[in-house]
Design a protein around this motif. Structure first.
Motif, PDB file in Angstrom:
ATOM      1  N   UNK A 112       9.574 -11.128   6.260  1.00  0.00           N
ATOM      2  CA  UNK A 112       9.222 -11.200   4.844  1.00  0.00           C
ATOM      3  C   UNK A 112       8.060 -10.278   4.512  1.00  0.00           C
ATOM      4  N   UNK A 113       7.131 -10.165   5.424  1.00  0.00           N
ATOM      5  CA  UNK A 113       5.970  -9.294   5.213  1.00  0.00           C
ATOM      6  C   UNK A 113       6.400  -7.819   5.115  1.00  0.00           C
ATOM      7  N   UNK A 114       7.296  -7.396   5.995  1.00  0.00           N
ATOM      8  CA  UNK A 114       7.784  -6.022   5.979  1.00  0.00           C
ATOM      9  C   UNK A 114       8.545  -5.727   4.684  1.00  0.00           C
ATOM     10  N   UNK A 115       9.350  -6.680   4.241  1.00  0.00           N
ATOM     11  CA  UNK A 115      10.105  -6.509   2.990  1.00  0.00           C
ATOM     12  C   UNK A 115       9.137  -6.414   1.811  1.00  0.00           C
ATOM     13  N   UNK A 116       8.092  -7.235   1.801  1.00  0.00           N
ATOM     14  CA  UNK A 116       7.085  -7.189   0.728  1.00  0.00           C
ATOM     15  C   UNK A 116       6.338  -5.855   0.740  1.00  0.00           C
ATOM     16  N   UNK A 117       6.035  -5.336   1.927  1.00  0.00           N
ATOM     17  CA  UNK A 117       5.366  -4.032   2.021  1.00  0.00           C
ATOM     18  C   UNK A 117       6.269  -2.919   1.490  1.00  0.00           C
ATOM     19  N   UNK A 118       7.566  -3.026   1.775  1.00  0.00           N
ATOM     20  CA  UNK A 118       8.515  -2.036   1.252  1.00  0.00           C
ATOM     21  C   UNK A 118       8.589  -2.131  -0.270  1.00  0.00           C
ATOM     22  N   UNK A 119       8.539  -3.347  -0.797  1.00  0.00           N
ATOM     23  CA  UNK A 119       8.547  -3.519  -2.257  1.00  0.00           C
ATOM     24  C   UNK A 119       7.342  -2.804  -2.871  1.00  0.00           C
ATOM     25  N   UNK A 120       6.182  -2.939  -2.258  1.00  0.00           N
ATOM     26  CA  UNK A 120       4.983  -2.260  -2.758  1.00  0.00           C
ATOM     27  C   UNK A 120       5.194  -0.749  -2.771  1.00  0.00           C
ATOM     28  N   UNK A 121       5.827  -0.232  -1.730  1.00  0.00           N
ATOM     29  CA  UNK A 121       6.095   1.205  -1.668  1.00  0.00           C
ATOM     30  C   UNK A 121       7.059   1.633  -2.771  1.00  0.00           C
ATOM     31  N   UNK A 122       8.090   0.846  -3.015  1.00  0.00           N
ATOM     32  CA  UNK A 122       9.048   1.161  -4.084  1.00  0.00           C
ATOM     33  C   UNK A 122       8.361   1.065  -5.443  1.00  0.00           C
ATOM     34  N   UNK A 123       7.507   0.058  -5.629  1.00  0.00           N
ATOM     35  CA  UNK A 123       6.791  -0.134  -6.896  1.00  0.00           C
ATOM     36  C   UNK A 123       5.926   1.068  -7.263  1.00  0.00           C
ATOM     37  N   UNK A 124       5.453   1.797  -6.269  1.00  0.00           N
ATOM     38  CA  UNK A 124       4.652   2.990  -6.547  1.00  0.00           C
ATOM     39  C   UNK A 124       5.467   4.072  -7.234  1.00  0.00           C
ATOM     40  N   UNK A 125       6.785   4.015  -7.055  1.00  0.00           N
ATOM     41  CA  UNK A 125       7.654   5.061  -7.611  1.00  0.00           C
ATOM     42  C   UNK A 125       8.495   4.621  -8.796  1.00  0.00           C
ATOM     43  N   UNK A 126       8.755   3.309  -8.911  1.00  0.00           N
ATOM     44  CA  UNK A 126       9.629   2.868  -9.994  1.00  0.00           C
ATOM     45  C   UNK A 126       9.426   1.385 -10.292  1.00  0.00           C
TER      46      UNK A 126
END
Length: 173
Positions: free
Chosen positions: A53-67
């Motif tokens: 879940x932590x890795x998925x949340x970190x990926x969400x943060x990365x996606x949020x930076x772009x869209x």
């Protein structure tokens, strides 16, 4: 520009889908535990472990930076193991569920807020493994049957939000 997030993007069907969408002009967030570097400007590789879940949340943060918007979430990540249902280790038994079923749950839960205005969720299940399990493929069939039920239930729930959930059974690859 349309945007897609997909899991299992470093190989097999996931890599082919990433390339296909990018060639059609889509921005693709291609997530995998071991992402492939690419020279394609439309593909953003993202390191993500769908069992965490932590890795998925970190990926969400990365996606949020772009869209703040995704047109589609494509759940492709999965594994296949052959083993006897009475001999498979508990670690392998739980591990395949954690990837094939719980991974889709984590992705859809975390990224659903990005799906707006006609967006959809696609869940790639299997060929017909859930209909006709064979000896020593039972664990795989059980996870795919569970994923089928999850997709059907999610389809009925998200219908209320006008978000289609599409199940694809590509056959053996």
């Amino acid at each position: 520009m349309k945007q897609a997030l997909l899991t299992g993007g470093a190989g097999g069907i996931g890599l082919a889908v990433s390339k296909y969408f990018s060639q059609k002009g889509w921005k693709v967030f291609s997530c995998d535990i071991a992402p492939q570097k690419t020279a394609n400007k439309n593909i953003t590789p993202i390191k993500m472990d769908i069992t965490s879940g932590r890795s998925v949340a970190e990926a969400r943060t990365q996606v949020e930076r772009e869209t703040d918007h995704l047109d589609v979430i494509i759940n492709l990540a999965g594994i296949y193991i052959m083993d006897s249902l009475v001999e498979v280790s508990e670690e392998d038994f739980m591990g395949i569920f954690n990837i094939n079923v719980n991974g889709a749950y984590r992705i859809n839960k975390e990224f659903l807020p990005f799906v707006k205005n006609g967006g959809r969720i696609i869940i790639i299940t299997s060929e017909l493994a859930y209909l006709d399990p064979l000896p020593f493929t039972g664990i795989y069939s059980i996870t795919k049957t569970t994923l089928e039920a999850y997709a059907q239930s999610l389809r009925l729930e998200l219908m209320l939000l006008d978000i289609p959930v599409i199940t694809i059974r590509p056959g053996p690859v």
